[in-house]
Write a protein that holds these residues in place. Structure first.
Motif, PDB file in Angstrom:
ATOM      1  N   SER A 207       0.839  -1.055  -0.027  1.00  0.00           N
ATOM      2  CA  SER A 207       0.017   0.151  -0.085  1.00  0.00           C
ATOM      3  C   SER A 207       0.929   1.217   0.083  1.00  0.00           C
ATOM      4  O   SER A 207       0.379   2.505   0.457  1.00  0.00           O
ATOM      5  N   GLY A 208       2.139   1.251  -0.469  1.00  0.00           N
ATOM      6  CA  GLY A 208       2.948   2.278  -0.385  1.00  0.00           C
ATOM      7  C   GLY A 208       3.228   2.750  -1.832  1.00  0.00           C
ATOM      8  O   GLY A 208       2.528   2.311  -3.022  1.00  0.00           O
ATOM      9  N   ALA A 209       4.290   3.577  -1.915  1.00  0.00           N
ATOM     10  CA  ALA A 209       4.354   4.263  -3.494  1.00  0.00           C
ATOM     11  C   ALA A 209       5.005   3.293  -4.464  1.00  0.00           C
ATOM     12  O   ALA A 209       4.574   3.269  -5.428  1.00  0.00           O
ATOM     13  N   SER A 210       5.575   2.284  -3.925  1.00  0.00           N
ATOM     14  CA  SER A 210       5.791   1.417  -4.776  1.00  0.00           C
ATOM     15  C   SER A 210       4.798   0.387  -5.426  1.00  0.00           C
ATOM     16  O   SER A 210       4.603   0.253  -6.802  1.00  0.00           O
ATOM     17  N   ALA A 211       3.744   0.118  -4.658  1.00  0.00           N
ATOM     18  CA  ALA A 211       2.388  -0.339  -4.938  1.00  0.00           C
ATOM     19  C   ALA A 211       1.836   0.580  -5.993  1.00  0.00           C
ATOM     20  O   ALA A 211       1.015   0.334  -7.103  1.00  0.00           O
ATOM     21  N   PHE A 212       1.700   1.900  -5.836  1.00  0.00           N
ATOM     22  CA  PHE A 212       1.138   2.876  -6.531  1.00  0.00           C
ATOM     23  C   PHE A 212       1.712   2.842  -8.058  1.00  0.00           C
ATOM     24  O   PHE A 212       1.195   2.958  -9.031  1.00  0.00           O
ATOM     25  N   THR A 213       3.145   2.643  -7.914  1.00  0.00           N
ATOM     26  CA  THR A 213       3.942   2.868  -9.241  1.00  0.00           C
ATOM     27  C   THR A 213       3.480   1.619 -10.134  1.00  0.00           C
ATOM     28  O   THR A 213       3.111   1.594 -11.296  1.00  0.00           O
ATOM     29  N   ALA A 214       3.290   0.500  -9.410  1.00  0.00           N
ATOM     30  CA  ALA A 214       3.151  -0.742 -10.212  1.00  0.00           C
ATOM     31  C   ALA A 214       1.511  -0.978 -10.755  1.00  0.00           C
ATOM     32  O   ALA A 214       1.309  -1.100 -11.961  1.00  0.00           O
TER      33      ALA A 214
END
Length: 451
Positions: A207-214
């Motif tokens: 649920s962080g920025a890495s997930a946003f990116t993906a």
């Protein structure tokens, strides 16, 4: 053989942004560094997310002492207002810096253990008078011991991503499903990677920025490749803060990333599943089924992308007397300042040797490694850390305790970001953060490594 600790080098573990900055600061102080890097080049971890563009500008990710070393070589400092990719950072700054340091940096040298010469962690007698002994495995498989006056561990957390399991352990079946599980934000500009996800159903856990990116990247792919769909698996619920600050974020690039992820859900390219803590990964033919602790089962997926943060590898430090917080695995004095339950980006004040010290004298965890499992690490924070540590090792305690950094109010959280179009490289736009950090927020510098 008797060795005078002061005549020995200070070993720096890791040739990433903060490790090389540490070496530059030590040189500035007249202390001989020896940087040991497991990879074949400077910024080996950074190179693994070379497609990611940082939230931070070049002005914020070049260490001042490093710049002084580079200047006489004819090195041209990149435009301070531009946003580098991980690849840019490694090739245009980190590798030239390692080249300037020359034989002070050794590649293909993996540190497998650190102790005091002739003393395991139990023995008190004359402990602090003994040099450190650093056990190293070289690329040819051979081993050696290197003696050091001090040890600065800047090895980051990139090599130890968090697992699928909601309890911090691998989910049952996670390892057996490895060929369909990835722990990195995919580079969909790579044809082979693109083919892996095109037309497929992919679970994105985190649920962080890495997930946003993906999510945003998969949504872009879905617009071109029919049948591409994402299932966003969150361990918590969705709230007003789930997608970050959006247009109100003082860092436009970070806000844009959250808005892109929200658009992926709103436009139907991704479905969100909340309160889902994965217990089991079950095979269903060629596909995978995620099963939660409460028994819920998701529809089968073809691929799983796990972006649940990173954790420090402390295995090779087992013979040292470290003072670490029992939750975050960060230095005891630092942990309360970076607890993600209490703090967000920009609320951690600059810190140095005082917060980074351990019961074992002259050993320091710096950079992303110093934050343990906490997110939101800044490159600038790491550079300030090693400035202070180098001052302390030189005996300049006034400088070591002095704060020489002013952080922006909002900070620059980490996480992995979108690969924006080259035309956007000079402006925030969709410029993302750096990989690393915890599920809830991401962290820069997985070095990790820094933003």
């Amino acid at each position: 053989m008797h060795h005078t600790p002061a005549a020995l080098p200070t070993v720096v573990i890791g040739a990433g942004p903060v490790g090389l900055a540490a070496a530059a600061r030590l040189v500035e102080r007249g202390i001989e560094p020896l940087v040991l890097e497991a990879g074949a080049a400077a910024g080996s971890a950074v190179r693994e997310w070379s497609h990611v563009r940082l939230f931070s500008t070049w002005a914020e990710v070049v260490d001042p002492a490093a710049e002084k070393l580079l200047a006489p070589t004819g090195w041209v400092k990149p435009d301070g207002a531009a946003y580098p990719t991980g690849g840019d950072w490694a090739t245009a700054y980190l590798q030239p810096l390692a080249d300037v340091l020359g034989d002070k940096v050794r590649f293909g040298a993996t540190v497998t253990g650190v102790s005091r010469q002739g003393r395991d962690r139990v023995v008190d007698a004359a402990r602090e008078r003994q040099p450190f002994t650093v056990l190293v495995r070289n690329t040819d498989g051979g081993e050696e011991r290197i003696l050091a006056r001090a040890v600065i561990d800047a090895s980051g957390t990139w090599s130890t991503p968090g697992p699928i399991g909601g309890d911090g352990l691998p989910a049952l079946g996670e390892r057996a499903s490895g060929e369909h599980v990835s722990y990195r934000v995919p580079d969909l500009n790579d044809p082979a990677v693109r083919a892996r996800y095109a037309g497929k159903r992919t679970a994105v856990i985190g649920s962080g920025a890495s997930a946003f990116t993906a999510l945003a990247s998969l949504a872009d792919l879905a617009r071109e490749a029919a049948g591409t769909h994402a299932v966003w698996v969150l361990r918590r619920g969705i709230s007003g803060a789930t997608f970050g600050g959006g247009e109100a974020d003082q860092l436009p690039a970070r806000g844009a990333l959250g808005l892109a992820a929200k658009a992926a859900v709103d436009e139907g390219y991704a479905d969100a599943v909340t309160g889902f803590r994965t217990d089991t990964v079950e095979k269903s033919g060629a596909r995978l089924v995620l099963i939660a602790e409460d028994g819920r089962r998701l529809d089968p997926v073809d691929e799983v992308i796990v972006l649940t943060g990173f954790r420090p590898d402390l295995s090779f430090l087992g013979e040292l007397r470290l003072g670490l917080d029992d939750r975050l695995q960060a230095p005891l004095a630092l942990a309360p300042l970076i607890d993600p339950n209490q703090h967000s980006c920009g609320t951690v004040y600059p810190h140095g040797v005082k917060e980074l010290s351990h019961p074992e004298q002259d050993v320091y965890l710096v950079g992303m490694k110093s934050y343990g499992r906490a997110p939101t690490f800044l490159a600038m924070t790491g550079y300030e850390q090693v400035r202070s540590v180098a001052a302390a090792l030189a005996g300049d305690h006034e400088a070591a305790e002095r704060v020489e950094l002013t952080l922006p109010e909002t900070g620059v959280c980490g996480g992995a970001g979108l690969f924006d179009d080259p035309a956007d490289a000079q402006a925030p736009g969709r410029a993302p953060q750096v990989p690393g950090g915890a599920e809830e927020a991401g962290g820069c510098c997985g070095t990790p490594s820094a933003c």
